[in-house]
Design a protein around this motif. Structure first.
Motif, PDB file in Angstrom:
ATOM      1  N   TRP A  78       9.578   4.380  -4.571  1.00 40.47           N
ATOM      2  CA  TRP A  78       9.160   5.494  -5.065  1.00 40.47           C
ATOM      3  C   TRP A  78       7.384   5.903  -5.321  1.00 40.47           C
ATOM      4  O   TRP A  78       7.148   7.009  -5.539  1.00 40.47           O
ATOM      5  N   HIS A 117       4.186   8.274  -0.378  1.00 40.48           N
ATOM      6  CA  HIS A 117       3.721   9.567  -0.365  1.00 40.48           C
ATOM      7  C   HIS A 117       3.995  10.080   1.003  1.00 40.48           C
ATOM      8  O   HIS A 117       3.383  11.150   1.207  1.00 40.48           O
ATOM      9  N   ARG A 153      14.664   4.663   1.381  1.00 39.06           N
ATOM     10  CA  ARG A 153      14.975   5.418   0.340  1.00 39.06           C
ATOM     11  C   ARG A 153      16.069   6.300  -0.021  1.00 39.06           C
ATOM     12  O   ARG A 153      16.662   6.335  -1.126  1.00 39.06           O
ATOM     13  N   SER A 157      12.255   5.531 -12.817  1.00 36.24           N
ATOM     14  CA  SER A 157      11.438   5.801 -11.500  1.00 36.24           C
ATOM     15  C   SER A 157      12.433   6.690 -10.763  1.00 36.24           C
ATOM     16  O   SER A 157      11.928   7.605 -10.147  1.00 36.24           O
ATOM     17  N   TRP A 193      11.845  10.525  -9.680  1.00 30.38           N
ATOM     18  CA  TRP A 193      11.623  10.893  -8.201  1.00 30.38           C
ATOM     19  C   TRP A 193      12.662  12.114  -7.734  1.00 30.38           C
ATOM     20  O   TRP A 193      12.381  12.969  -7.119  1.00 30.38           O
ATOM     21  N   GLN A 234      12.242  15.429  -9.165  1.00 31.84           N
ATOM     22  CA  GLN A 234      10.952  16.280  -8.660  1.00 31.84           C
ATOM     23  C   GLN A 234      11.473  16.653  -7.436  1.00 31.84           C
ATOM     24  O   GLN A 234      11.001  17.863  -7.154  1.00 31.84           O
ATOM     25  N   ASN A 266       2.436  11.481 -10.905  1.00 29.06           N
ATOM     26  CA  ASN A 266       2.055  10.561  -9.813  1.00 29.06           C
ATOM     27  C   ASN A 266       0.813  10.164  -9.417  1.00 29.06           C
ATOM     28  O   ASN A 266       0.405   9.126  -8.669  1.00 29.06           O
TER      29      ASN A 266
END
Lengths: 236, 131, 123
Positions: free
Chosen positions: A198, A201, A224, C13, C17, C20, C82
């Motif tokens: 997580w 980016h 992910r 977490s 995410w 988001q 973030n």
């Protein structure tokens, strides 16, 4: 003539790292590593750098040249297309001396993700068989030589030393994608947190800096995606 | 011992890397995102004026139709388009798509953003009779 | 020196995410509606209190606004979180700032919902 501007630092003597210039006349096909060896043998024996195989398979000679992480042994001076080449140790690591950095934190993370095949079922009479198609799924990730160029290039690493980094996470994907491995849920649990997937980016510096042309950011995204599906089904 | 982590260390290196497409996209995404958050709170503050005093709300709204604020609206629109389109790019990566084509994808989407801002500018200018 | 790195799954977490991403898709839809309805259909229209109150008599606009408020606040403040996580690695600081952002988010959402309710009911 090419000027190599190398960051020199001896923690025992120097207060801070300083650049020193070395002017050399490059021979045809001379790599950065050749140049470093040339300088060490003929100009300055105190210059410290790591190297071992000289053929892009050991991953020891990773460094930063003109702001880009790469292997010194498979990058020719001419490929950088500059008369002035700035060599620095990999960012995000403690400098031990000159171009050699402390890789212990990198390998701590590597050890933590259990970089080995885990099986729970009884071993078959012969080997555990895998189809070529499944092997293809992690062809990319399996190419990693652990030079740390990707992990060191990641801006997240420069502020947060708890992040596992692209190298360790790519290795997790290598085993998650391997159908002989029987610890998928355990592996996905290990990376579903603020130290793991997580924090990525998708800045793509990892993929850009890989000397083996692994799509590191892509591997991380595949991993992910897998964590998302397992989490939605409550299995992680 | 030399520092090898922290905000100043990060800033120095990330700015040096900011000409690389991926890092540029990330920083642009971050800056536009933070600006839009600031705008969100200002926007809500203005709307809240209606709660306190209806006349003030109308006065403020008239101020906002001045050319300066209309240009600021276009700047906001540009920020939203950049953030939104790059956000779509990030979600394509999350689906495991285009990770080897990230640069082309970014600049392609930025062309879309620029074109949409030009169209919006033309629409506003036509509506306000600027030409 | 070797050190042991401890790794434990964090459901929070993951959900942060995940939402988001969910809120970003929601924002694309709602924001598009918001901008087209308010600025695109008639760019020369002046927005004032009366026209806003009339617009909000339509339930679709009320729902769009409340979703826009919720999605935007979550997406924006989680985005700030973030950024904070990137630049402040200390767990204590992270926790304090995350809590502040959570409180701010809930407070502003309630405030926004009250303003909206006022415009709808007392219009």
């Amino acid at each position: 003539m090419v000027v190599l501007r190398i960051l020199r630092y001896n923690p025992a003597k120097d207060e801070r790292p300083t650049f020193r210039n070395y002017e050399i006349g490059p021979t045809a096909g001379m790599t950065i590593l050749d140049a470093l060896i040339h300088i060490k043998e003929n100009m300055d024996p105190s210059l410290t750098f790591r190297r071992s195989c000289r053929s892009a398979i050991c991953g020891s000679c990773a460094l930063t040249a003109n702001g880009k992480n790469l292997l010194a042994c498979n990058t020719q001076l001419s490929a950088l297309k500059k008369k002035r080449i700035v060599l620095e140790p990999l960012p995000g690591f403690q400098i031990l001396r000159d171009l050699a950095v402390d890789w212990e934190p990198f390998f701590d993370k590597y050890r933590a993700i259990k970089p080995y095949l885990i099986t729970k079922s009884a071993p078959p009479a012969k080997e555990r068989i895998q189809s070529p198609d499944i092997r293809k799924r992690y062809d990319d990730a399996a190419k990693c030589i652990m030079c740390s160029a990707c992990t060191s290039s990641c801006p997240v690493m420069w502020t947060d030393d708890s992040y596992l980094g692209p190298a360790a996470l790519t290795k997790v994907w290598r085993f998650v994608a391997d159908d002989r491995d029987e610890a998928t849920e355990e592996r996905l649990s290990m990376v579903s947190n603020e130290k793991g997937v997580w924090r990525c980016h998708t800045i793509f510096r990892c993929s850009e800096s890989c000397p083996k042309d692994i799509d590191t950011a892509g591997c991380l995204e595949f991993l992910r995606k897998k964590v998302v599906w397992y989490s939605l089904r409550g299995r992680v | 011992m030399e520092k090898h982590r922290g905000f100043p260390y990060y800033t120095k290196r990330v700015l040096r890397a900011s000409l690389e497409t991926g890092t540029f996209a990330h920083l642009l995404h971050r800056i536009t995102g933070l600006l839009i958050v600031v705008y969100l709170f200002l926007h809500m503050g203005v709307i809240s004026l209606a709660f306190i005093n209806g006349q003030t709300f109308d006065d403020v709204m008239v101020t906002f139709s001045s050319p300066f604020f209309l240009v600021m609206d276009l700047v906001l629109f540009a920020g939203v388009m950049i953030h939104g389109l790059n956000g779509i790019r990030i979600m394509l990566f999350d689906m495991g798509l285009f990770t080897r084509k990230q640069k082309e994808l970014f600049w392609g989407l930025m062309v879309v953003a620029i074109v949409s801002v030009l169209i919006a500018t033309w629409l506003v200018a036509t509506a306000k009779g600027w030409w | 020196m070797q050190q042991t790195v401890h790794l434990k799954a964090s459901r929070r977490s993951f959900w942060l995410w995940f939402f988001q991403r969910v809120s970003s898709v929601g924002l694309i839809v709602v924001l598009l509606f918001h901008m087209i309805a308010l600025h695109y259909i008639d760019p020369s229209a002046e927005i004032d209190l009366l026209s806003t109150k009339i617009r909000l008599q339509n339930l679709v606009f009320v729902l769009a606004d409340i979703f826009l408020l919720g999605f935007a606040l979550f997406h924006g403040l989680n985005g700030v979180r973030n950024v904070v996580y990137d630049y402040w690695p200390k767990p204590g600081t992270r926790k304090i700032i995350s809590s502040i952002l959570l409180v701010v988010g809930i407070a502003v959402f309630i405030w926004g919902a009250l303003v909206l309710a006022y415009l709808v009911l007392l219009g």
